[in-house]
Design a protein around this motif. Structure first.
Motif, PDB file in Angstrom:
ATOM      1  N   TRP A 194     -11.961 -12.731  17.650  1.00  0.00           N
ATOM      2  CA  TRP A 194     -10.988 -12.715  16.562  1.00  0.00           C
ATOM      3  C   TRP A 194     -11.507 -11.945  15.347  1.00  0.00           C
ATOM      4  CZ3 TRP A 194      -6.171 -12.679  15.999  1.00  0.00           C
ATOM      5  CH2 TRP A 194      -5.598 -12.794  14.719  1.00  0.00           C
ATOM      6  N   ASP A 195     -12.774 -12.113  15.029  1.00  0.00           N
ATOM      7  CA  ASP A 195     -13.355 -11.397  13.895  1.00  0.00           C
ATOM      8  C   ASP A 195     -13.166  -9.887  14.071  1.00  0.00           C
ATOM      9  OD1 ASP A 195     -15.027 -11.224  11.422  1.00  0.00           O
ATOM     10  OD2 ASP A 195     -16.416 -10.228  12.812  1.00  0.00           O
ATOM     11  N   TYR A 196     -13.457  -9.391  15.256  1.00  0.00           N
ATOM     12  CA  TYR A 196     -13.272  -7.963  15.516  1.00  0.00           C
ATOM     13  C   TYR A 196     -11.794  -7.572  15.392  1.00  0.00           C
ATOM     14  CZ  TYR A 196     -12.303  -3.682  17.871  1.00  0.00           C
ATOM     15  OH  TYR A 196     -11.811  -2.430  18.153  1.00  0.00           O
ATOM     16  N   LEU A 197     -10.914  -8.328  16.017  1.00  0.00           N
ATOM     17  CA  LEU A 197      -9.488  -7.982  16.009  1.00  0.00           C
ATOM     18  C   LEU A 197      -8.917  -7.995  14.595  1.00  0.00           C
ATOM     19  CD1 LEU A 197      -8.488 -10.029  19.163  1.00  0.00           C
ATOM     20  CD2 LEU A 197      -8.537  -7.521  18.977  1.00  0.00           C
ATOM     21  N   GLU A 198      -9.338  -8.956  13.807  1.00  0.00           N
ATOM     22  CA  GLU A 198      -8.866  -9.036  12.427  1.00  0.00           C
ATOM     23  C   GLU A 198      -9.363  -7.840  11.608  1.00  0.00           C
ATOM     24  OE1 GLU A 198      -8.061 -12.662   9.440  1.00  0.00           O
ATOM     25  OE2 GLU A 198     -10.144 -12.476  10.116  1.00  0.00           O
ATOM     26  N   ARG A 199     -10.645  -7.498  11.754  1.00  0.00           N
ATOM     27  CA  ARG A 199     -11.174  -6.329  11.042  1.00  0.00           C
ATOM     28  C   ARG A 199     -10.469  -5.051  11.493  1.00  0.00           C
ATOM     29  NH1 ARG A 199     -16.213  -5.333  12.520  1.00  0.00           N
ATOM     30  NH2 ARG A 199     -16.379  -7.049  13.982  1.00  0.00           N
ATOM     31  N   ALA A 200     -10.220  -4.939  12.785  1.00  0.00           N
ATOM     32  CA  ALA A 200      -9.534  -3.748  13.316  1.00  0.00           C
ATOM     33  C   ALA A 200      -8.121  -3.643  12.736  1.00  0.00           C
ATOM     34  CB  ALA A 200      -9.475  -3.803  14.841  1.00  0.00           C
ATOM     35  N   ALA A 201      -7.426  -4.755  12.626  1.00  0.00           N
ATOM     36  CA  ALA A 201      -6.067  -4.737  12.084  1.00  0.00           C
ATOM     37  C   ALA A 201      -6.064  -4.273  10.634  1.00  0.00           C
ATOM     38  CB  ALA A 201      -5.436  -6.130  12.200  1.00  0.00           C
ATOM     39  N   TYR A 202      -6.996  -4.739   9.854  1.00  0.00           N
ATOM     40  CA  TYR A 202      -7.074  -4.311   8.451  1.00  0.00           C
ATOM     41  C   TYR A 202      -7.458  -2.836   8.357  1.00  0.00           C
ATOM     42  CZ  TYR A 202      -6.198  -8.789   6.241  1.00  0.00           C
ATOM     43  OH  TYR A 202      -5.591  -9.930   5.789  1.00  0.00           O
ATOM     44  N   PHE A 203      -8.314  -2.374   9.254  1.00  0.00           N
ATOM     45  CA  PHE A 203      -8.760  -0.978   9.278  1.00  0.00           C
ATOM     46  C   PHE A 203      -7.599  -0.023   9.595  1.00  0.00           C
ATOM     47  CE2 PHE A 203     -10.580   2.570  11.836  1.00  0.00           C
ATOM     48  CZ  PHE A 203     -11.337   3.172  10.844  1.00  0.00           C
ATOM     49  N   MET A 204      -6.628  -0.496  10.363  1.00  0.00           N
ATOM     50  CA  MET A 204      -5.534   0.376  10.798  1.00  0.00           C
ATOM     51  C   MET A 204      -4.468   0.581   9.721  1.00  0.00           C
ATOM     52  SD  MET A 204      -6.723   1.232  13.596  1.00  0.00           S
ATOM     53  CE  MET A 204      -5.370   2.209  14.140  1.00  0.00           C
ATOM     54  N   VAL A 205      -4.470  -0.215   8.683  1.00  0.00           N
ATOM     55  CA  VAL A 205      -3.483  -0.055   7.613  1.00  0.00           C
ATOM     56  C   VAL A 205      -3.615   1.348   7.024  1.00  0.00           C
ATOM     57  CG1 VAL A 205      -2.778  -0.849   5.320  1.00  0.00           C
ATOM     58  CG2 VAL A 205      -3.346  -2.515   7.109  1.00  0.00           C
ATOM     59  N   ASN A 206      -2.479   2.046   6.978  1.00  0.00           N
ATOM     60  CA  ASN A 206      -2.517   3.438   6.505  1.00  0.00           C
ATOM     61  C   ASN A 206      -1.527   3.725   5.379  1.00  0.00           C
ATOM     62  OD1 ASN A 206      -0.063   3.596   7.858  1.00  0.00           O
ATOM     63  ND2 ASN A 206      -0.893   4.707   9.598  1.00  0.00           N
ATOM     64  N   VAL A 207      -0.870   2.695   4.864  1.00  0.00           N
ATOM     65  CA  VAL A 207      -0.004   2.866   3.692  1.00  0.00           C
ATOM     66  C   VAL A 207      -0.246   1.707   2.739  1.00  0.00           C
ATOM     67  CG1 VAL A 207       1.815   4.147   4.882  1.00  0.00           C
ATOM     68  CG2 VAL A 207       1.974   1.674   4.726  1.00  0.00           C
ATOM     69  N   GLU A 208      -0.188   2.020   1.460  1.00  0.00           N
ATOM     70  CA  GLU A 208      -0.284   0.980   0.438  1.00  0.00           C
ATOM     71  C   GLU A 208       1.119   0.455   0.178  1.00  0.00           C
ATOM     72  OE1 GLU A 208      -2.946  -0.225  -1.289  1.00  0.00           O
ATOM     73  OE2 GLU A 208      -4.271   0.956  -0.001  1.00  0.00           O
ATOM     74  N   ASP A 209       1.287  -0.833   0.266  1.00  0.00           N
ATOM     75  CA  ASP A 209       2.578  -1.419  -0.072  1.00  0.00           C
ATOM     76  C   ASP A 209       2.708  -1.437  -1.583  1.00  0.00           C
ATOM     77  OD1 ASP A 209       3.437  -1.839   2.541  1.00  0.00           O
ATOM     78  OD2 ASP A 209       2.407  -3.765   2.648  1.00  0.00           O
ATOM     79  N   ASP A 210       3.857  -1.065  -2.070  1.00  0.00           N
ATOM     80  CA  ASP A 210       4.133  -1.017  -3.501  1.00  0.00           C
ATOM     81  C   ASP A 210       4.678  -2.376  -3.934  1.00  0.00           C
ATOM     82  OD1 ASP A 210       4.902  -0.537  -6.080  1.00  0.00           O
ATOM     83  OD2 ASP A 210       6.266   1.091  -5.618  1.00  0.00           O
ATOM     84  N   PRO A 211       3.876  -3.161  -4.681  1.00  0.00           N
ATOM     85  CA  PRO A 211       4.352  -4.475  -5.124  1.00  0.00           C
ATOM     86  C   PRO A 211       5.639  -4.393  -5.930  1.00  0.00           C
ATOM     87  CG  PRO A 211       2.039  -4.120  -5.755  1.00  0.00           C
ATOM     88  CD  PRO A 211       2.558  -2.842  -5.175  1.00  0.00           C
ATOM     89  N   ALA A 212       5.835  -3.312  -6.668  1.00  0.00           N
ATOM     90  CA  ALA A 212       7.045  -3.163  -7.481  1.00  0.00           C
ATOM     91  C   ALA A 212       8.280  -2.944  -6.611  1.00  0.00           C
ATOM     92  CB  ALA A 212       6.884  -1.976  -8.443  1.00  0.00           C
ATOM     93  N   ALA A 213       8.069  -2.512  -5.374  1.00  0.00           N
ATOM     94  CA  ALA A 213       9.200  -2.259  -4.487  1.00  0.00           C
ATOM     95  C   ALA A 213       9.591  -3.498  -3.693  1.00  0.00           C
ATOM     96  CB  ALA A 213       8.856  -1.111  -3.518  1.00  0.00           C
ATOM     97  N   GLY A 214       8.902  -4.593  -3.936  1.00  0.00           N
ATOM     98  CA  GLY A 214       9.250  -5.843  -3.281  1.00  0.00           C
ATOM     99  C   GLY A 214       8.706  -5.966  -1.868  1.00  0.00           C
ATOM    100  N   HIS A 215       7.683  -5.206  -1.511  1.00  0.00           N
ATOM    101  CA  HIS A 215       7.097  -5.296  -0.173  1.00  0.00           C
ATOM    102  C   HIS A 215       6.015  -6.333  -0.144  1.00  0.00           C
ATOM    103  CE1 HIS A 215       8.916  -1.690   1.691  1.00  0.00           C
ATOM    104  NE2 HIS A 215       9.104  -1.386   0.428  1.00  0.00           N
TER     105      HIS A 215
END
Length: 129
Positions: free
Chosen positions: A108-129
């Motif tokens: 799970w530690d590996y899978l969780e780190r891999a999932a965070y590593f794959m994020v490629n866009v910043e969500d804009d808090p002002a856009a309600g994401h």
């Protein structure tokens, strides 16, 4: 002993990935990321990758070369919502394996780190994401 061997080898990784993709098939956020009608080829690729990563055969690299995970996922928008959906489905799949707690935690530690590593866009808090 590798984690691949400790979990029982290929059958365990196939079960993990089958359980994961059973969730993906009905997930409204994740399913559109898989353009193939049949999720089988994606499941096979993930299974081969995970088996190789954890000490199993190097079939993934023999067939596809270096994993280059971020590059292969670059065409898809992966933000916090997509990451969290992926993690929800993977958590369910890992739990269904009923592994020894220490082994499950390592996986799970590996899978969780891999999932965070794959994020490629910043969500804009002002856009309600």
């Amino acid at each position: 002993m590798t984690l691949f061997e400790a979990v029982g080898g290929e059958p365990t990784f196939r079960k993990l990935v089958d359980e994961f993709y059973a969730g993906v098939a009905t997930d409204p956020l994740l399913r559109p990321m898989y353009p193939e009608e049949d999720l089988g080829p994606a499941a096979d690729r993930m299974t081969l990758f995970l088996m190789q990563y954890w000490g199993g055969p190097n079939t993934y690299s023999a067939q596809r070369g270096h994993p280059r995970l971020r590059m292969r996922h670059a065409p898809f928008r992966i933000g916090a919502a997509e990451r969290d959906a992926w993690l929800r489905n993977m958590r369910r799949a890992v739990d269904r394996l009923e592994l020894e707690p220490e082994i499950a935690a390592t996986l799970w530690d590996y899978l969780e780190r891999a999932a965070y590593f794959m994020v490629n866009v910043e969500d804009d808090p002002a856009a309600g994401h």
